[in-house]
Design an enzyme around this catalytic site. Structure first.
Site, mmCIF file in Angstrom:
data_model
loop_
_atom_site.group_PDB
_atom_site.id
_atom_site.type_symbol
_atom_site.label_atom_id
_atom_site.label_comp_id
_atom_site.label_asym_id
_atom_site.label_seq_id
_atom_site.Cartn_x
_atom_site.Cartn_y
_atom_site.Cartn_z
ATOM 1 N N ASN A 154 -13.956 -3.634 5.067
ATOM 2 C CA ASN A 154 -14.061 -4.291 3.767
ATOM 3 C C ASN A 154 -14.949 -5.521 3.940
ATOM 4 O O ASN A 154 -14.470 -6.606 4.292
ATOM 5 C CB ASN A 154 -12.681 -4.699 3.252
ATOM 6 C CG ASN A 154 -12.754 -5.507 1.964
ATOM 7 O OD1 ASN A 154 -13.788 -5.523 1.287
ATOM 8 N ND2 ASN A 154 -11.677 -6.182 1.622
ATOM 9 N N GLY B 117 -10.204 -5.658 8.251
ATOM 10 C CA GLY B 117 -9.984 -6.511 7.097
ATOM 11 C C GLY B 117 -8.588 -7.091 7.143
ATOM 12 O O GLY B 117 -7.988 -7.231 8.215
ATOM 13 N N GLY B 118 -8.037 -7.405 5.983
ATOM 14 C CA GLY B 118 -6.711 -7.991 5.897
ATOM 15 C C GLY B 118 -5.640 -6.964 5.592
ATOM 16 O O GLY B 118 -5.840 -5.746 5.741
ATOM 17 N N ASP B 119 -4.507 -7.456 5.125
ATOM 18 C CA ASP B 119 -3.375 -6.576 4.831
ATOM 19 C C ASP B 119 -3.695 -5.595 3.715
ATOM 20 O O ASP B 119 -3.186 -4.473 3.703
ATOM 21 C CB ASP B 119 -2.152 -7.408 4.455
ATOM 22 C CG ASP B 119 -1.628 -8.229 5.631
ATOM 23 O OD1 ASP B 119 -1.658 -7.727 6.766
ATOM 24 O OD2 ASP B 119 -1.201 -9.375 5.411
ATOM 25 N N GLU C 159 -4.658 0.121 2.146
ATOM 26 C CA GLU C 159 -5.466 1.209 1.589
ATOM 27 C C GLU C 159 -5.695 2.306 2.624
ATOM 28 O O GLU C 159 -5.630 3.500 2.307
ATOM 29 C CB GLU C 159 -6.793 0.673 1.073
ATOM 30 C CG GLU C 159 -6.688 -0.037 -0.259
ATOM 31 C CD GLU C 159 -8.019 -0.114 -0.987
ATOM 32 O OE1 GLU C 159 -8.950 0.633 -0.601
ATOM 33 O OE2 GLU C 159 -8.136 -0.908 -1.936
ATOM 34 N N GLY D 153 -8.767 -10.656 7.701
ATOM 35 C CA GLY D 153 -8.503 -10.922 6.293
ATOM 36 C C GLY D 153 -8.011 -12.326 6.037
ATOM 37 O O GLY D 153 -7.917 -13.158 6.946
ATOM 38 N N ASP E 155 2.448 -4.778 -0.099
ATOM 39 C CA ASP E 155 1.486 -5.279 0.894
ATOM 40 C C ASP E 155 0.428 -6.176 0.276
ATOM 41 O O ASP E 155 -0.761 -6.114 0.597
ATOM 42 C CB ASP E 155 0.809 -4.122 1.640
ATOM 43 C CG ASP E 155 1.717 -3.462 2.661
ATOM 44 O OD1 ASP E 155 2.807 -4.005 2.913
ATOM 45 O OD2 ASP E 155 1.338 -2.411 3.207
ATOM 46 N N GLY E 156 0.861 -7.033 -0.659
ATOM 47 C CA GLY E 156 -0.047 -8.001 -1.242
ATOM 48 C C GLY E 156 -0.862 -7.511 -2.413
ATOM 49 O O GLY E 156 -1.798 -8.192 -2.850
#
Length: 344
Positions: free
Chosen positions: A39, A98-100, A105, A136, A322-323
């Site tokens: 991402n 990337g992040g959470d 995804e 992230g 998950d955010g």
């Protein structure tokens, strides 16, 4: 061979992936195939910059032993589509960069229509592993394992090749099918805070502070009813928020479900009742270290599943996963034990 393929296009989102990574090439390749789903806009574009800096180290650690492919996402849910394609073509690993949110995804790409995605053809015998290079804003999932945020450490972990099966949570009762989570899902105040935090991502970790303040405006504690493990319905009055943890941390380092582990075989549910904004401010130090479970108004349940409904159908109660906000109640949260292999 290391293939650095380009960004997806709207007309053909898998064209680069097919060119560098397909089932026919896998059958003749002696090397394992790793697909990195990046991402580039994560952390306000910092993920894309850091990914470029990481590539020499990635080549050094993995380049001689693996065929590596990268794929840049350009919009929501594309990471899941890329992951499904890679698994069907027999990828040995799909690694979220990337992040959470990116991790979530990619995780959801391991499933489709409520079932695990299978490798292309029964003869492949492929079991695709999930990996993570954290780059992230929050990166809360890595905290449960005590991992650092250095992406080189993540590459080292992937290079060691140790894979273990982890539990995955699943949220049902929503349009569009099940939604899977590996970290924490929540409802009401916490989910509303997540919704507002997403509007301040440009502020980095401060987005969680601004999101929480905005969520408190007009907030009211409500009455819910819950059903744990298909038992009888239970009434929860003056409920502030409910957090369902497969792992321990959320919100930029808050240890909200301190007893949770993605290898424990259960979900940890932490319920806050009759809390006001000043209660959270006063107890913030305890929330960050996970010592809040003995506080008045806090209760804990270990569950395999929990159904949650609001008693007032006029209220739209936010649900996050998950955010990422995924809609509103009612929902059922369940555990899928040891359902995905991950590099640990």
């Amino acid at each position: 061979m290391i293939v650095w393929s380009g960004s997806a296009t709207a007309a053909s989102p898998f064209i680069n992936l097919r060119r560098s990574f397909n089932a026919e090439s896998l059958s003749s390749s002696p090397k394992k195939n790793f697909v990195f789903v990046v991402n580039p806009m994560g952390a306000n574009g910092k993920t894309g910059q850091d990914w470029k800096k990481l590539q020499p180290y990635l080549r050094l650690k993995l380049g001689n032993d693996y065929d590596l492919s990268e794929f840049f996402t350009t919009g929501p849910c594309q990471a899941s589509e890329i992951t499904r394609k890679a698994i069907r073509d027999g990828a040995d690993a799909v690694i979220a960069v990337g992040g959470d949110g990116t991790l979530n995804e990619v995780l959801n790409g391991f499933f489709e229509e409520g079932k695990p995605v299978s490798a292309y053809g029964p003869e492949t015998g492929c079991s695709t592993a999930l990996g993570l290079v954290p780059m992230g804003t929050g990166s809360d999932f890595i905290r449960t394992f005590g991992w650092g945020s250095d992406p080189c450490e993540a590459v080292d972990r992937i290079a060691r090749g140790k894979r273990s099966k982890i539990d995955v949570g699943v949220v049902t009762g929503c349009s569009g099918g099940p939604r899977y989570f590996v970290n924490v899902s929540a409802i009401h105040l916490s989910a509303k805070s997540t919704f507002y935090s997403s509007k301040y991502k440009r502020l980095g970790s401060l987005c969680y502070v601004f999101g929480a303040f905005q969520a408190f405006i007009g907030h009211k504690n409500l009455t819910f009813r819950i059903k744990v493990d298909d038992d009888d319905w239970e009434i929860l009055e003056k409920t502030t928020t409910i957090c369902i943890g497969n792992a321990k941390y959320y919100g930029g380092g808050i240890k909200i479900t301190p007893n949770a582990s993605p290898m424990s075989g259960d979900l940890q549910v932490v319920i806050f009742q009759n809390f006001e904004w000043y209660d959270f401010v006063a107890k913030l130090p305890k929330l960050y270290v996970g010592s809040h479970l003995s506080e008045k108004g806090v209760s804990v349940k270990s569950v395999q599943s929990i159904e949650i409904e609001t008693m007032d159908q006029s209220d739209e109660i936010y649900v996050e996963c998950d955010g990422d906000c995924i809609g509103f109640l009612p929902r059922k949260f369940s555990l899928l034990p040891r359902s995905v292999e991950m590099f640990l």
